[in-house]
Design a protein around this motif. Sequence first.
Motif, mmCIF file in Angstrom:
data_model
loop_
_atom_site.group_PDB
_atom_site.id
_atom_site.type_symbol
_atom_site.label_atom_id
_atom_site.label_comp_id
_atom_site.label_asym_id
_atom_site.label_seq_id
_atom_site.Cartn_x
_atom_site.Cartn_y
_atom_site.Cartn_z
ATOM 1 N N LYS A 1 0.870 -1.183 0.043
ATOM 2 C CA LYS A 1 -0.128 -0.094 0.103
ATOM 3 C C LYS A 1 0.812 1.276 -0.021
ATOM 4 C CE LYS A 1 -4.169 -2.315 0.603
ATOM 5 N NZ LYS A 1 -4.995 -2.008 -0.531
ATOM 6 N N GLY A 2 0.593 2.363 -0.644
ATOM 7 C CA GLY A 2 1.189 3.639 -0.957
ATOM 8 C C GLY A 2 2.280 3.412 -1.918
ATOM 9 N N SER A 3 2.570 2.288 -2.477
ATOM 10 C CA SER A 3 3.579 2.349 -3.489
ATOM 11 C C SER A 3 3.101 3.094 -4.704
ATOM 12 C CB SER A 3 3.984 0.812 -3.792
ATOM 13 O OG SER A 3 4.102 0.095 -2.924
ATOM 14 N N SER A 4 4.333 3.454 -5.474
ATOM 15 C CA SER A 4 3.973 4.079 -6.972
ATOM 16 C C SER A 4 4.200 2.907 -7.786
ATOM 17 C CB SER A 4 5.079 4.994 -7.054
ATOM 18 O OG SER A 4 6.448 4.499 -7.008
ATOM 19 N N VAL A 5 2.916 3.136 -8.961
ATOM 20 C CA VAL A 5 2.962 2.072 -9.882
ATOM 21 C C VAL A 5 2.584 2.697 -11.051
ATOM 22 C CG1 VAL A 5 1.600 -0.079 -10.253
ATOM 23 C CG2 VAL A 5 1.859 0.635 -7.822
ATOM 24 N N SER A 6 3.280 1.829 -12.097
ATOM 25 C CA SER A 6 2.843 2.223 -13.557
ATOM 26 C C SER A 6 2.825 1.022 -14.145
ATOM 27 C CB SER A 6 3.815 3.374 -14.046
ATOM 28 O OG SER A 6 3.413 3.753 -15.347
ATOM 29 N N GLY B 1 -8.981 -7.091 -14.745
ATOM 30 C CA GLY B 1 -9.204 -5.951 -13.820
ATOM 31 C C GLY B 1 -8.146 -5.288 -12.902
ATOM 32 N N LEU B 2 -6.794 -5.640 -13.160
ATOM 33 C CA LEU B 2 -5.693 -5.225 -12.164
ATOM 34 C C LEU B 2 -5.622 -3.948 -12.271
ATOM 35 C CD1 LEU B 2 -3.471 -5.818 -10.425
ATOM 36 C CD2 LEU B 2 -2.095 -6.643 -12.333
ATOM 37 N N THR B 3 -5.511 -3.308 -13.264
ATOM 38 C CA THR B 3 -5.493 -1.442 -13.479
ATOM 39 C C THR B 3 -6.478 -0.742 -12.760
ATOM 40 O OG1 THR B 3 -6.429 -1.489 -15.512
ATOM 41 C CG2 THR B 3 -4.051 -1.811 -15.239
ATOM 42 N N ALA B 4 -7.611 -1.357 -12.968
ATOM 43 C CA ALA B 4 -8.758 -0.782 -12.225
ATOM 44 C C ALA B 4 -8.504 -0.883 -10.687
ATOM 45 C CB ALA B 4 -10.082 -1.186 -12.589
ATOM 46 N N SER B 5 -8.254 -2.048 -10.297
ATOM 47 C CA SER B 5 -8.166 -2.072 -8.805
ATOM 48 C C SER B 5 -7.126 -1.203 -8.150
ATOM 49 C CB SER B 5 -7.749 -3.611 -8.579
ATOM 50 O OG SER B 5 -8.875 -4.524 -8.981
ATOM 51 N N LEU B 6 -5.913 -1.350 -8.886
ATOM 52 C CA LEU B 6 -4.805 -0.459 -8.627
ATOM 53 C C LEU B 6 -5.288 1.146 -8.292
ATOM 54 C CD1 LEU B 6 -1.790 -1.992 -10.536
ATOM 55 C CD2 LEU B 6 -2.048 -2.063 -7.816
ATOM 56 N N LYS B 7 -6.131 1.601 -9.662
ATOM 57 C CA LYS B 7 -6.491 2.910 -9.613
ATOM 58 C C LYS B 7 -7.608 3.360 -8.605
ATOM 59 C CE LYS B 7 -6.838 5.054 -13.664
ATOM 60 N NZ LYS B 7 -7.067 5.204 -15.118
ATOM 61 N N GLY C 1 -7.606 2.045 -5.407
ATOM 62 C CA GLY C 1 -6.722 1.790 -4.282
ATOM 63 C C GLY C 1 -5.663 2.535 -3.645
ATOM 64 N N ASP C 2 -5.068 2.118 -2.673
ATOM 65 C CA ASP C 2 -4.203 3.038 -2.049
ATOM 66 C C ASP C 2 -2.617 3.263 -2.530
ATOM 67 O OD1 ASP C 2 -3.016 4.868 -0.039
ATOM 68 O OD2 ASP C 2 -2.955 3.379 1.363
ATOM 69 N N TYR C 3 -2.952 3.508 -3.845
ATOM 70 C CA TYR C 3 -1.626 3.538 -4.570
ATOM 71 C C TYR C 3 -1.342 4.908 -5.244
ATOM 72 C CZ TYR C 3 -2.421 -1.471 -3.955
ATOM 73 O OH TYR C 3 -2.759 -2.543 -3.178
ATOM 74 N N LYS C 4 -0.050 5.276 -5.540
ATOM 75 C CA LYS C 4 0.266 6.128 -6.391
ATOM 76 C C LYS C 4 0.425 5.815 -7.774
ATOM 77 C CE LYS C 4 3.371 10.521 -6.493
ATOM 78 N NZ LYS C 4 4.205 11.156 -5.965
ATOM 79 N N VAL C 5 -0.624 6.181 -8.678
ATOM 80 C CA VAL C 5 -0.622 5.351 -10.008
ATOM 81 C C VAL C 5 -0.258 6.471 -11.238
ATOM 82 C CG1 VAL C 5 -2.231 4.447 -11.760
ATOM 83 C CG2 VAL C 5 -2.176 3.673 -9.171
#
Length: 211
Positions: free
Chosen positions: A45-50, A61-67, A69-73
């Motif tokens: 949680k809180g990680s930066s992701v691209s 559905g992974l990208t939608a879940s990350l966007k 969620g509690d992540y820096k996307v």
Amino acid sequence: MTPIEKRNALAGQRIVKNLEKRHYEAYYVPTGNDAAAKVLQIIKKGSSVSWGGSMTIRDIGLTASLKNGDYKVYDRDDVTTLEDKLSIYRKAFECDYYISSVNAMTEDGVIVNVDGNGNRVAAITWGPEKVILVVGINKVCPDVETALKRARSYAAPVNMARFNYETPCQKDGLCHDCLSPDSICNYISIQRMSHPAKRHIVIVVGEELGY
């Protein structure tokens, strides 16, 4: 478990062992939903992701879940100008996690990618702290030669049709080894191992996913 599911599980477990020999962190999961859950379990949680332009990670559905969620996307699909897209491509190199699929992978764990702009293969090769690759069982090939053929003769024409670019393969579905300015086959990456060890995390999925 159906005969196909049993076969895929056995093949997947063997592929995982081969990936581990090549210093990858590797897992086998039966379904795309399982793969999405595994990625969300891995990413803190809180990680930066691209991520790259993978249909696999979008379809599960992974990208939608990350966007959500509690992540820096950093998502290139959220911007419209070329300048902003290039900015996100560059920010991806500083992310904690970069997510993609592959165009093909051999049974003994060699990863093959063909890229148009080079941003995806560049980030997989160097930059982000961790790279997570979600690979459907349909992308596994016997050897590098057939993996390259899959990437250029199957994945590239399908993606060109998706983008509706004016390339010969988009017109007839066959690779012409073209020199078109719209070619998606500009950068070819053959990755033998993960370096540093376990920087790359490969999740092999017992379903057909992506192109």
